[in-house]
Design a protein around this motif. Structure first.
Motif, PDB file in Angstrom:
ATOM      1  N   ILE A  80      34.674 113.468 134.709  1.00  0.00           N
ATOM      2  CA  ILE A  80      34.895 112.288 135.559  1.00  0.00           C
ATOM      3  C   ILE A  80      36.353 111.853 135.466  1.00  0.00           C
ATOM      4  O   ILE A  80      37.011 111.619 136.484  1.00  0.00           O
ATOM      5  CB  ILE A  80      33.936 111.143 135.187  1.00  0.00           C
ATOM      6  N   GLY A  81      36.866 111.760 134.252  1.00  0.00           N
ATOM      7  CA  GLY A  81      38.269 111.377 134.068  1.00  0.00           C
ATOM      8  C   GLY A  81      39.228 112.387 134.663  1.00  0.00           C
ATOM      9  O   GLY A  81      40.224 112.018 135.292  1.00  0.00           O
ATOM     10  N   ARG A  82      38.945 113.667 134.472  1.00  0.00           N
ATOM     11  CA  ARG A  82      39.830 114.714 135.015  1.00  0.00           C
ATOM     12  C   ARG A  82      39.808 114.701 136.546  1.00  0.00           C
ATOM     13  O   ARG A  82      40.860 114.807 137.189  1.00  0.00           O
ATOM     14  CB  ARG A  82      39.417 116.089 134.485  1.00  0.00           C
ATOM     15  N   ALA A  83      38.624 114.577 137.138  1.00  0.00           N
ATOM     16  CA  ALA A  83      38.538 114.545 138.602  1.00  0.00           C
ATOM     17  C   ALA A  83      39.284 113.328 139.160  1.00  0.00           C
ATOM     18  O   ALA A  83      39.939 113.417 140.201  1.00  0.00           O
ATOM     19  CB  ALA A  83      37.081 114.547 139.054  1.00  0.00           C
ATOM     20  N   ALA A  84      39.197 112.201 138.461  1.00  0.00           N
ATOM     21  CA  ALA A  84      39.943 111.012 138.892  1.00  0.00           C
ATOM     22  C   ALA A  84      41.444 111.247 138.760  1.00  0.00           C
ATOM     23  O   ALA A  84      42.217 110.877 139.648  1.00  0.00           O
ATOM     24  CB  ALA A  84      39.513 109.799 138.077  1.00  0.00           C
ATOM     25  N   ASP A  85      41.856 111.873 137.672  1.00  0.00           N
ATOM     26  CA  ASP A  85      43.266 112.183 137.457  1.00  0.00           C
ATOM     27  C   ASP A  85      43.787 113.097 138.565  1.00  0.00           C
ATOM     28  O   ASP A  85      44.869 112.879 139.116  1.00  0.00           O
ATOM     29  CB  ASP A  85      43.424 112.841 136.081  1.00  0.00           C
ATOM     30  N   VAL A  86      43.000 114.094 138.915  1.00  0.00           N
ATOM     31  CA  VAL A  86      43.371 115.020 140.002  1.00  0.00           C
ATOM     32  C   VAL A  86      43.453 114.261 141.329  1.00  0.00           C
ATOM     33  O   VAL A  86      44.386 114.465 142.108  1.00  0.00           O
ATOM     34  CB  VAL A  86      42.357 116.179 140.091  1.00  0.00           C
ATOM     35  N   THR A  87      42.494 113.374 141.563  1.00  0.00           N
ATOM     36  CA  THR A  87      42.498 112.593 142.797  1.00  0.00           C
ATOM     37  C   THR A  87      43.777 111.760 142.887  1.00  0.00           C
ATOM     38  O   THR A  87      44.404 111.700 143.948  1.00  0.00           O
ATOM     39  CB  THR A  87      41.247 111.694 142.858  1.00  0.00           C
ATOM     40  N   LEU A  88      44.173 111.159 141.788  1.00  0.00           N
ATOM     41  CA  LEU A  88      45.412 110.374 141.761  1.00  0.00           C
ATOM     42  C   LEU A  88      46.640 111.247 141.986  1.00  0.00           C
ATOM     43  O   LEU A  88      47.498 110.919 142.802  1.00  0.00           O
ATOM     44  CB  LEU A  88      45.552 109.651 140.419  1.00  0.00           C
ATOM     45  N   LYS A  89      46.738 112.350 141.255  1.00  0.00           N
ATOM     46  CA  LYS A  89      47.955 113.171 141.358  1.00  0.00           C
ATOM     47  C   LYS A  89      48.096 113.803 142.734  1.00  0.00           C
ATOM     48  O   LYS A  89      49.198 114.039 143.192  1.00  0.00           O
ATOM     49  CB  LYS A  89      48.010 114.224 140.249  1.00  0.00           C
ATOM     50  N   GLU A  90      46.984 114.054 143.396  1.00  0.00           N
ATOM     51  CA  GLU A  90      47.022 114.623 144.744  1.00  0.00           C
ATOM     52  C   GLU A  90      47.130 113.539 145.816  1.00  0.00           C
ATOM     53  O   GLU A  90      47.135 113.832 147.006  1.00  0.00           O
ATOM     54  CB  GLU A  90      45.787 115.492 145.000  1.00  0.00           C
ATOM     55  N   GLN A  91      47.197 112.279 145.379  1.00  0.00           N
ATOM     56  CA  GLN A  91      47.311 111.111 146.258  1.00  0.00           C
ATOM     57  C   GLN A  91      46.177 111.042 147.279  1.00  0.00           C
ATOM     58  O   GLN A  91      46.375 110.753 148.460  1.00  0.00           O
ATOM     59  CB  GLN A  91      48.681 111.085 146.942  1.00  0.00           C
ATOM     60  N   ARG A  92      44.978 111.278 146.766  1.00  0.00           N
ATOM     61  CA  ARG A  92      43.770 111.153 147.580  1.00  0.00           C
ATOM     62  C   ARG A  92      43.096 109.811 147.287  1.00  0.00           C
ATOM     63  O   ARG A  92      43.424 109.131 146.327  1.00  0.00           O
ATOM     64  CB  ARG A  92      42.825 112.319 147.279  1.00  0.00           C
ATOM     65  N   LYS A  93      42.146 109.459 148.105  1.00  0.00           N
ATOM     66  CA  LYS A  93      41.445 108.177 147.983  1.00  0.00           C
ATOM     67  C   LYS A  93      40.603 108.155 146.705  1.00  0.00           C
ATOM     68  O   LYS A  93      39.770 109.016 146.492  1.00  0.00           O
ATOM     69  CB  LYS A  93      40.550 107.982 149.202  1.00  0.00           C
ATOM     70  N   LEU A  94      40.863 107.158 145.853  1.00  0.00           N
ATOM     71  CA  LEU A  94      40.065 106.920 144.656  1.00  0.00           C
ATOM     72  C   LEU A  94      39.566 105.487 144.697  1.00  0.00           C
ATOM     73  O   LEU A  94      40.351 104.553 144.855  1.00  0.00           O
ATOM     74  CB  LEU A  94      40.889 107.165 143.380  1.00  0.00           C
ATOM     75  N   ILE A  95      38.259 105.343 144.570  1.00  0.00           N
ATOM     76  CA  ILE A  95      37.619 104.028 144.573  1.00  0.00           C
ATOM     77  C   ILE A  95      36.930 103.842 143.231  1.00  0.00           C
ATOM     78  O   ILE A  95      36.178 104.722 142.788  1.00  0.00           O
ATOM     79  CB  ILE A  95      36.581 103.911 145.714  1.00  0.00           C
ATOM     80  N   ILE A  96      37.182 102.712 142.609  1.00  0.00           N
ATOM     81  CA  ILE A  96      36.531 102.388 141.347  1.00  0.00           C
ATOM     82  C   ILE A  96      35.715 101.117 141.541  1.00  0.00           C
ATOM     83  O   ILE A  96      36.203 100.122 142.073  1.00  0.00           O
ATOM     84  CB  ILE A  96      37.566 102.221 140.220  1.00  0.00           C
ATOM     85  N   VAL A  97      34.464 101.187 141.095  1.00  0.00           N
ATOM     86  CA  VAL A  97      33.547 100.048 141.166  1.00  0.00           C
ATOM     87  C   VAL A  97      33.277  99.591 139.726  1.00  0.00           C
ATOM     88  O   VAL A  97      32.348 100.067 139.080  1.00  0.00           O
ATOM     89  CB  VAL A  97      32.235 100.437 141.882  1.00  0.00           C
ATOM     90  N   PRO A  98      34.129  98.698 139.214  1.00  0.00           N
ATOM     91  CA  PRO A  98      33.957  98.263 137.828  1.00  0.00           C
ATOM     92  C   PRO A  98      32.737  97.358 137.688  1.00  0.00           C
ATOM     93  O   PRO A  98      32.479  96.514 138.538  1.00  0.00           O
ATOM     94  CB  PRO A  98      35.247  97.484 137.542  1.00  0.00           C
ATOM     95  N   ARG A  99      31.988  97.575 136.621  1.00  0.00           N
ATOM     96  CA  ARG A  99      30.784  96.776 136.402  1.00  0.00           C
ATOM     97  C   ARG A  99      30.849  96.193 134.996  1.00  0.00           C
ATOM     98  O   ARG A  99      30.290  96.747 134.062  1.00  0.00           O
ATOM     99  CB  ARG A  99      29.547  97.676 136.562  1.00  0.00           C
ATOM    100  N   GLU A 100      31.566  95.104 134.879  1.00  0.00           N
ATOM    101  CA  GLU A 100      31.721  94.416 133.598  1.00  0.00           C
ATOM    102  C   GLU A 100      32.014  92.958 133.873  1.00  0.00           C
ATOM    103  O   GLU A 100      32.677  92.632 134.854  1.00  0.00           O
ATOM    104  CB  GLU A 100      32.886  95.034 132.819  1.00  0.00           C
ATOM    105  N   THR A 101      31.500  92.099 133.030  1.00  0.00           N
ATOM    106  CA  THR A 101      31.837  90.684 133.120  1.00  0.00           C
ATOM    107  C   THR A 101      31.529  90.012 131.794  1.00  0.00           C
ATOM    108  O   THR A 101      30.537  90.367 131.161  1.00  0.00           O
ATOM    109  CB  THR A 101      31.097  89.990 134.290  1.00  0.00           C
ATOM    110  N   PRO A 102      32.342  89.114 131.327  1.00  0.00           N
ATOM    111  CA  PRO A 102      33.640  88.769 131.874  1.00  0.00           C
ATOM    112  C   PRO A 102      34.643  89.887 131.630  1.00  0.00           C
ATOM    113  O   PRO A 102      34.422  90.767 130.798  1.00  0.00           O
ATOM    114  CB  PRO A 102      34.031  87.502 131.109  1.00  0.00           C
ATOM    115  N   LEU A 103      35.738  89.834 132.343  1.00  0.00           N
ATOM    116  CA  LEU A 103      36.800  90.830 132.196  1.00  0.00           C
ATOM    117  C   LEU A 103      37.843  90.313 131.215  1.00  0.00           C
ATOM    118  O   LEU A 103      38.310  89.178 131.341  1.00  0.00           O
ATOM    119  CB  LEU A 103      37.455  91.105 133.549  1.00  0.00           C
ATOM    120  N   SER A 104      38.199  91.149 130.258  1.00  0.00           N
ATOM    121  CA  SER A 104      39.254  90.776 129.318  1.00  0.00           C
ATOM    122  C   SER A 104      40.612  91.062 129.952  1.00  0.00           C
ATOM    123  O   SER A 104      40.706  91.733 130.989  1.00  0.00           O
ATOM    124  CB  SER A 104      39.117  91.576 128.015  1.00  0.00           C
TER     125      SER A 104
END
Length: 186
Positions: A104-128
């Motif tokens: 998951i981390g590597r695929a996200a890293d590749v998505t970033l380096k290739e400047q492709r669309k990356l969407i993150i849906v964070p599920r945490e509360t409260p946020l530090s």
């Protein structure tokens, strides 16, 4: 045909991933590549009545999270975007720091380096402050952050209405036409 990678991590909210996978599967113009962390599989058992097998069947291709040799780990494998939902703060921190110790981390890293669309849906509360700094860093890199915050202007009647509305937002961000939920008309 659009090619979308879906990463499901161990944060609470697995039902959001299931709903997105169902909607993507219903679209013949989309090919889905999915990766589930070990804790995502555990949360699936805790939070839903779905079996992992049934959820994995919603994707065209599934990969083990430890398989760093999978095709989605390479920038030469063309995809139109990646969604990580729910995104644990551990995953967010790993991506923000470029620590790709799983698929998951590597695929996200590749998505970033290739400047492709990356969407993150964070599920945490409260946020530090640490969470916010990591999310801000990713947003500055072009990652779209779409937390599952319900809208009420469409007068949802069920939990499914709330989930559908959020899935609509993700599909919109991916450029996938849908009428999954009522839109604001003014």
């Amino acid at each position: 045909m659009k090619r979308i990678v879906v990463g499901v991590t161990g944060a609470s909210g697995t039902i959001y991933a299931i709903n997105l996978l169902q909607q993507l599967q219903n679209n013949p113009e989309v090919e889905v590549h999915a990766v589930f962390s070990d804790w995502a599989k555990e949360n699936l058992k805790i939070e839903t009545d779905y079996s992992f097998h049934d959820v994995a069947e919603l994707a065209d291709f599934t990969y083990k999270n430890r398989d760093l040799g999978a095709k989605i780990a390479s920038g030469s494998f063309l995809v139109d975007g990646m969604v990580i939902l729910p995104a644990s703060m551990k995953t967010v921190a790993g991506i923000a720091c470029g620590f790709s110790d799983n698929l998951i981390g590597r695929a996200a890293d590749v998505t970033l380096k290739e400047q492709r669309k990356l969407i993150i849906v964070p599920r945490e509360t409260p946020l530090s402050v640490i969470h916010l700094e990591n999310l801000t860093k990713l947003a500055k890199l072009g990652v779209q952050i779409i937390p599952p915050i319900p809208g009420f202007y469409n007068q949802p009647q069920t939990i499914q209405d709330l989930i559908d509305h959020h899935t609509m937002k993700i599909l919109d961000a991916l450029g996938i036409r849908n009428q999954l939920s009522q839109r604001w008309e003014g």
